[in-house]
Design a protein around this motif. Structure first.
Motif, short mmCIF file in Angstrom:
data_model
loop_
_atom_site.label_atom_id
_atom_site.label_comp_id
_atom_site.label_asym_id
_atom_site.label_seq_id
_atom_site.Cartn_x
_atom_site.Cartn_y
_atom_site.Cartn_z
N ARG A 1 -4.28 3.15 -3.53
CA ARG A 1 -3.80 4.32 -2.80
C ARG A 1 -4.77 5.49 -2.96
O ARG A 1 -5.05 6.23 -2.00
N PHE B 1 -2.47 3.10 4.38
CA PHE B 1 -1.97 3.92 3.25
C PHE B 1 -0.44 3.95 3.25
O PHE B 1 0.20 3.80 2.20
N CYS C 1 2.10 2.51 0.44
CA CYS C 1 3.14 3.34 -0.19
C CYS C 1 4.49 2.63 -0.20
O CYS C 1 5.23 2.68 -1.19
N HIS D 1 4.25 -0.20 -2.68
CA HIS D 1 4.25 0.36 -4.04
C HIS D 1 5.65 0.82 -4.44
O HIS D 1 6.07 0.66 -5.59
#
Length: 417
Positions: free
Chosen positions: A33, A66, A70, A73
């Motif tokens: 990230r 990205f 996210c 994650h």
């Protein structure tokens, strides 16, 4: 049955392996990230300085990747928190079996730093809030306190589950239980005793939900079954119809489209501002509701997929009228998602400027309460009963030797206990 910490010590090893796996994944995703963030900033700056359209495309691709990272994650982080909770739960079982109350309460207060938080967690786990001076045996048998029956057996992670178990210990769970009722509960406890993995999963899920306070606002809202005013529904329809004006202007008078759009937005904002007070009942009720609904939904999802066979447990898990609790709560969760959006001032302003969001949320919340209000109250009551049974199951795990007494009844009422 005979208590042994061996099973739980082996579980600790497995949980620690899963923790290491998810920790490494989380660290890797954090690095990726950061790299993408730097690359995105660099590509945007380069595109602006050098006026290269290709780098705008690169920037857009990086942003999409990205966002995906996210999301991934976030799921990995959730798994990591789950295994941390599971490790804590499993370690508490070991402490209970060994009679290590100091170790048990150290685990209860794990991660807490402030003194008031530690004291609150200690009170919560020891059940001292349920102590009664006027009770026949509460003090004599050490029902509540740090080294008490409640501390050693309690695995309820919700306020209503703890209260249900405390009432059982005080003999307040039922005025008179029939022999058949006792046998019914014994069968439920026997099945749960054979499923320690399920008990731990349930407890870890409830622990992460942080249901240490009663969902009073949620239950009151569901019980009152208050539908939205018909005038609000009519207003919402009118607000949608107003967008036909700029559409018509686009066809017949294109030069006035902007004025028409601005007019509709102003009308929507006025309706929103004037309706804030009349809609406050629903939004006050929704305060803190999303997390509570989410937790209850997760617990029932776990119960419904647990494949428990006992008839009594299944009757507690099933919803009324053939509708599952998770099904009823899913629709409420969807409504509360939008309520969460409008709780942010900027989102509330933007969304209500183009659509009657507040009125729609209130309408669907009221409609849900009318249709499913009874379901929620019984769902919470049934969860409390299930958690009380889970606590009773702990005797099979923590006592050196335990057994299920056979209940016999006499034709003479005085001979029955």
């Amino acid at each position: 049955m005979t208590a042994s910490p061996k099973l739980f010590e082996e579980n600790n090893q497995k949980i620690n392996e899963s923790l290491k796996l998810y920790e490494s994944r989380s660290n890797l995703l954090s690095v990726l990230r950061f790299i993408l963030f730097v690359a995105g900033v660099f590509s945007l700056i380069w595109a602006i300085l050098k006026k290269l359209p290709l780098f705008y495309l690169v920037f857009a691709v990086i942003i999409i990747v990205f966002i995906v990272l996210c999301v991934v994650h976030g799921k990995v982080t959730a798994k990591l928190k789950y295994y941390e909770a599971l490790l804590n739960v499993n370690s508490r079982y070991i402490a209970r079996i060994k009679g290590d109350f100091d170790g048990l309460f150290a685990l209860v207060c794990d991660g807490l730093k402030r003194r008031d938080e530690i004291e609150a967690a200690t009170r919560y786990a020891s059940g001292t809030g349920f102590y009664r001076d006027d009770h026949d045996y509460c003090m004599d048998l050490d029902i509540f306190g740090k080294k008490s029956l409640f501390s050693r057996l309690n695995v309820a992670e919700t306020s209503f589950g703890r209260r249900a178990f405390a009432r059982e210990l005080l003999g307040l769970g039922a005025n008179v239980r029939s022999a058949a009722g006792i046998v019914e509960r014994q069968k439920a406890v026997k099945e749960m005793a054979s499923r320690p993995d399920f008990l731990e999963q349930y407890q870890a899920t409830a622990m992460l939900g942080n249901m240490k306070k009663d969902p009073k606002a949620l239950i009151d809202f569901a019980s009152e079954k208050k539908p939205a005013k018909s005038s609000h529904i009519a207003l919402a329809v009118i607000q949608y119809c107003l967008w036909l004006v700029p559409i018509a202007a686009l066809i017949f008078s294109p030069s006035n489209v902007r004025v028409c759009v601005l007019g509709v937005i102003i009308v929507n904002l006025l309706v929103w501002a004037l309706g804030i007070r009349s809609n406050s009942y629903y939004f006050k009720a929704a305060d803190g509701m999303p997390s509570q609904v989410s937790t209850i939904h997760k617990l029932y999802s776990l119960l419904e997929s647990s494949e428990l066979k006992d008839e009594y447990l299944c009757s507690l898990i099933r919803g009324k009228g053939g509708k599952t609790v998770t099904g009823a709560l899913s629709s409420l969760s969807f409504i509360l998602f939008f309520e969460g959006l409008r709780s942010q001032p900027i989102f509330a302003f933007l969304l209500n400027s183009v659509m009657p969001l507040d009125n729609l949320i209130c309408f669907f919340m009221g409609k849900w309460a009318v249709s499913n209000g009874d379901c929620l109250y019984s769902a919470v009551s049934n969860l409390a009963e299930i958690e009380a049974l889970m606590c009773a199951t702990q005797i099979s795990f923590v006592c050196d030797v335990s057994s299920f007494p056979e209940i016999e009844t006499s034709e003479s009422y005085d001979d029955n206990a």
